[in-house]
Design a protein around this motif. Structure first.
Motif, PDB file in Angstrom:
ATOM      1  N   PRO A  56      -2.819  10.783  -3.124  1.00 45.83           N
ATOM      2  CA  PRO A  56      -1.891  11.788  -3.667  1.00 45.83           C
ATOM      3  C   PRO A  56      -0.468  11.268  -3.834  1.00 45.83           C
ATOM      4  N   ARG A  57       0.000  10.445  -2.899  1.00 42.01           N
ATOM      5  CA  ARG A  57       1.353   9.897  -3.020  1.00 42.01           C
ATOM      6  C   ARG A  57       1.450   8.961  -4.222  1.00 42.01           C
ATOM      7  N   GLY A  58       0.423   8.156  -4.416  1.00 39.03           N
ATOM      8  CA  GLY A  58       0.409   7.272  -5.576  1.00 39.03           C
ATOM      9  C   GLY A  58       0.439   8.056  -6.869  1.00 39.03           C
ATOM     10  N   TYR A  59      -0.304   9.159  -6.897  1.00 44.11           N
ATOM     11  CA  TYR A  59      -0.304  10.014  -8.091  1.00 44.11           C
ATOM     12  C   TYR A  59       1.085  10.595  -8.330  1.00 44.11           C
ATOM     13  N   GLN A  60       1.773  11.015  -7.270  1.00 45.81           N
ATOM     14  CA  GLN A  60       3.118  11.569  -7.416  1.00 45.81           C
ATOM     15  C   GLN A  60       4.079  10.541  -8.014  1.00 45.81           C
ATOM     16  N   VAL A  61       3.951   9.287  -7.588  1.00 42.82           N
ATOM     17  CA  VAL A  61       4.801   8.228  -8.129  1.00 42.82           C
ATOM     18  C   VAL A  61       4.525   8.046  -9.621  1.00 42.82           C
ATOM     19  N   LEU A  90       4.149   0.937  -1.833  1.00 42.54           N
ATOM     20  CA  LEU A  90       3.293   1.761  -2.691  1.00 42.54           C
ATOM     21  C   LEU A  90       3.467   1.369  -4.156  1.00 42.54           C
ATOM     22  N   ILE A  91       4.704   1.153  -4.577  1.00 41.99           N
ATOM     23  CA  ILE A  91       4.961   0.734  -5.961  1.00 41.99           C
ATOM     24  C   ILE A  91       4.358  -0.648  -6.211  1.00 41.99           C
ATOM     25  N   ASP A  92       4.429  -1.525  -5.201  1.00 45.36           N
ATOM     26  CA  ASP A  92       3.806  -2.844  -5.333  1.00 45.36           C
ATOM     27  C   ASP A  92       2.314  -2.707  -5.657  1.00 45.36           C
ATOM     28  N   ASP A  93       1.623  -1.810  -4.918  1.00 43.74           N
ATOM     29  CA  ASP A  93       0.181  -1.610  -5.131  1.00 43.74           C
ATOM     30  C   ASP A  93      -0.093  -1.023  -6.514  1.00 43.74           C
ATOM     31  N   LEU A  94       0.719  -0.054  -6.925  1.00 41.08           N
ATOM     32  CA  LEU A  94       0.535   0.563  -8.244  1.00 41.08           C
ATOM     33  C   LEU A  94       0.833  -0.428  -9.362  1.00 41.08           C
TER      34      LEU A  94
END
Length: 214
Positions: A56-61, A90-94
């Motif tokens: 969910p946090r990744g989706y929010q980003v 998290l941004i690194d992973d995305l």
């Protein structure tokens, strides 16, 4: 992927009676109400978001990056309520998944904006529809009152967000950092001027007097 919600299994009569008893006892408990709604919503959207880095946090980003809601990572961290260090990973992973990219801010080259890629935009649109379906399922009990409930909920959320001490602290830290950067810039400029003056003095053979101290 189908966006239709998976119907929840019907509880047994004993479980239903226990649930009704708990609901009656806790009906005035604000925290209980929020936690029940959040758990139900997260269960509904888990299948739609579990393949995204960070869930969910990744989706929010991705949603924020797709709509250009944050000028830089610091602003995004404050808006989403995510620790800045955690957000960086998290941004690194995305970014590794090809869903977002970091770009220099045209207004400030030292700042980095998070921008959704075409793949990120497409994923956001797809999962957005699935989440809307889950939301409609949870709020279906409200009938004609749904729009009123959502408006009131938004008003409370905006008010709570303004009074968030963590966000206020982050904004204060960012202001201090900006001020420090400005001071450093002035100091560097002054040092450069002093260096030029000394060079000129050496060429001209001028000896400057030290300022008098009383």
């Amino acid at each position: 992927m189908s966006s239709a919600p998976v119907p929840a299994p019907r509880p047994s009569p004993a479980e239903d009676a226990a649930g009704q008893s708990a609901a009656e006892t806790l009906k005035d408990d604000f925290a209980w109400s929020l936690s029940v709604i959040l758990r139900a919503y997260l269960r509904s959207v888990e299948e739609s978001l579990n393949d995204i880095p960070g869930g969910p946090r990744g989706y929010q980003v991705i949603a924020s990056a797709s709509q250009n809601l944050a000028a830089n990572q610091g602003v995004m961290a404050s808006q989403l309520g995510i620790d800045r260090t955690v957000l960086t990973y998290l941004i690194d992973d995305l970014e590794a998944a090809g869903l977002v990219t970091r770009q220099p801010d045209p207004a400030d080259r030292r700042s980095r904006r998070v921008v959704a890629t075409e793949a990120g935009q497409a994923l956001w649109q797809d999962r957005r529809n699935a989440l809307a379906h889950a939301e409609a399922h949870i709020l279906s009990t409200l009938g004609n009152e749904e729009s009123t409930f959502k408006e009131l909920l938004k008003r409370v959320a905006v008010y709570a967000d303004r009074g968030d001490p963590l966000q206020n602290t982050c904004q204060a830290v960012e202001s201090v950092e900006s001020a420090c950067q400005a001071v450093e810039g002035v100091k560097d400029a002054c040092q450069a001027v002093e260096s030029l003056e000394k060079d000129d003095d050496r060429r001209l053979g001028v000896k400057r007097r030290s300022p008098r101290r009383d």
